[in-house]
Design an enzyme around this catalytic site. Structure first.
Site, PDB file in Angstrom:
ATOM      1  N   LYS A 308     146.933   1.272  27.499  1.00  0.00           N
ATOM      2  CA  LYS A 308     146.426   0.885  26.183  1.00  0.00           C
ATOM      3  C   LYS A 308     145.409   1.837  25.575  1.00  0.00           C
ATOM      4  CE  LYS A 308     145.685  -3.648  25.361  1.00  0.00           C
ATOM      5  NZ  LYS A 308     145.209  -5.030  25.601  1.00  0.00           N
ATOM      6  N   HIS A 309     144.969   2.833  26.337  1.00  0.00           N
ATOM      7  CA  HIS A 309     143.862   3.668  25.839  1.00  0.00           C
ATOM      8  C   HIS A 309     144.200   5.149  25.902  1.00  0.00           C
ATOM      9  CE1 HIS A 309     142.033  -0.085  27.534  1.00  0.00           C
ATOM     10  NE2 HIS A 309     141.554  -0.113  26.305  1.00  0.00           N
ATOM     11  N   LEU A 310     143.551   5.911  25.035  1.00  0.00           N
ATOM     12  CA  LEU A 310     143.847   7.339  24.923  1.00  0.00           C
ATOM     13  C   LEU A 310     143.112   8.165  25.979  1.00  0.00           C
ATOM     14  CD1 LEU A 310     143.598   7.894  21.044  1.00  0.00           C
ATOM     15  CD2 LEU A 310     145.564   7.176  22.415  1.00  0.00           C
TER      16      LEU A 310
END
Ligand SMILES: *[C@@H]1O[C@H](CO)[C@@H](O)[C@H](O)[C@H]1NC(C)=O
Ligand SMILES: *[C@@H]1O[C@H](CO)[C@@H](O)[C@H](O)[C@H]1NC(C)=O
Ligand SMILES: *[C@@H]1O[C@H](CO)[C@@H](O)[C@H](O)[C@H]1NC(C)=O
Length: 395
Positions: A308-310
């Site tokens: 879900k995260h970069l």
């Protein structure tokens, strides 16, 4: 008679010389951050009774240690603080931190609606800001930049619980989220906040975690991205509306959706090996269960660090775009311009039609997100392009 031109020239030359000193006169030195895990600088670990993954390796691997950030290294607010020339903004829940340049209220799992456990909803974040506001002078608060990224988890939950919503149901839900966001922005305006910087939402169906939860598909999942699009349209309308309603309300609106979409589809153009799968995790697209046992060796090659995260590299590119890109990407002001805008001026440049027109050429290509064939052919073209480059280099 003397020609006035040399005089004018020397004046502007003088002001050029003075320019570097201008920031110390009135440039904002304060940044407040609200949102979810994308912006969380470590708040989650202070409210959770369970293990918080972001406080353990491999999170933080690129900067040498885990910091409670949901990435291999820095997050967008870190870069924006650096560009402003201030230290990284600490999480508000760390009682011993130095808050002289602002505070970060963002926390993983935050939503606009509902009240999930062990997090702060958007409205609780704003209450916390109000409770603490006397830590900063009224002047610092009015010159400060207020940064927001919120709503992802609202739409992911909605899509999960309503697999086949009607158009009316979709719109009604978006309206509830937007109305709640409006109320909170007005609370902050009421405390003296004037400079608002917002992202629109990412194409949520392209998050590796979402693809995995929907049967391990490779292509982006339609409903979550569609909800994000509906939200994004309303969010921009809201900002235009607020800048008309509230005197001195200034904003920067960044088209995060297109930035992520472009990097998912044309990863190599943006220096990534892939935007389809995460660096860390298990499953077909590494969408869940990030741990030291299943992490890639070069996070910079990936857009997503976990499901879900970069990655830090993804965050860096986003930070640069928010800070300095042109109005097709961020408007009516980018953050650099927002910082310099004198208080009590409202920029009316962003007439709604104009703003929407700037966004629409990109939105036309959105269908390609759901079309795996088209994506494959784009990637093939990319490959041909790379091969072409290699060949022309050999020749
Ligand atoms: C809280 O902030 C202090 C001062 O910056 C820092 O030394 C400490 O490591 C932080 N605590 C946590 C749990 O991050
Ligand atoms: C998933 O992560 C592993 C590291 O655990 C990496 O080697 C692999 O390439 C990743 N999968 C994809 C499809 O990128
Ligand atoms: C901006 O307007 C407010 C009232 O609306 C006033 O109190 C304040 O002094 C003004 N600030 C500047 C910089 O003109």
């Amino acid at each position: 008679m003397a020609n006035p031109k040399p005089h004018l020239f020397s004046l502007s030359f003088l002001s050029l010389l003075l320019l570097p000193h201008f920031p110390t006169v009135s440039l904002a030195q304060t940044l407040f951050v609200f949102g979810d895990g994308l912006y969380d600088a470590g708040n989650k670990q202070f409210v959770s009774s369970n293990r918080v993954d972001a406080s353990f390796p491999p999170y933080g691997m690129t900067v040498g240690e885990p910091t409670g950030r949901w990435s291999d290294g820095r997050i967008v607010p870190d870069y924006l603080a650096s560009f402003m020339g201030v230290p990284h903004i600490p999480p508000i829940l760390n009682g011993t931190a130095d808050f002289s340049h602002g505070a970060n209220f963002a926390i993983a799992d935050a939503t606009v609606l509902g009240s999930p456990p062990e997090t702060l909803t958007f409205s609780q974040q704003v209450i916390k800001f109000s409770d603490n506001k006397n830590k900063w002078s009224a002047q610092a608060r009015s010159e400060a930049v207020y940064l927001f990224y919120i709503g992802s988890d609202d739409y992911l939950k909605f899509a999960k619980n309503n697999p086949n919503p009607s158009d009316d149901q979709k719109q009604a839900f978006v309206d509830r989220v937007i109305t709640a966001i409006e109320a909170e922005l007005k609370v902050i305006y009421g405390t003296g906040g004037r400079k608002f910087a917002l992202h629109n939402l990412a194409p949520l169906g392209c998050l590796p975690a979402v693809k995995q939860a929907n049967g391990n598909v490779q292509e982006c999942v339609k409903l979550p991205s569609e909800m994000a699009e509906l939200h994004n349209k309303k969010l921009l309308q809201l900002l235009v509306e607020l800048s008309r309603q509230l005197s001195g309300f200034q904003y920067s609106f960044y088209d995060f959706f297109s930035s992520i979409k472009d990097r998912v589809i044309k990863s190599k153009t943006y220096t990534f090996e892939t935007g389809m799968a995460a660096c860390c995790g298990t499953g077909s697209v590494n969408g869940t269960s990030c741990s030291t046992n299943n992490v890639c060796s070069k996070p910079d090659d990936y857009l997503f660090f976990d499901g879900k995260h970069l990655t830090q590299e993804g965050n860096l590119q986003v930070g640069h775009l928010m800070w300095g890109a042109d109005p097709v990407v961020v408007g009516p002001n980018n953050l650099r311009e927002l910082l310099f805008l004198p208080l009590n001026t409202t920029v009316m440049l962003a007439d709604i039609e104009e703003a929407m027109a700037a966004m629409s050429p990109k939105q036309n290509k959105i269908e390609s997100l759901y079309d795996i064939k088209m994506m494959e052919s784009e990637m093939e073209n990319q490959w041909l392009y790379q091969v072409g480059k290699a060949v022309s280099f050999l020749i």
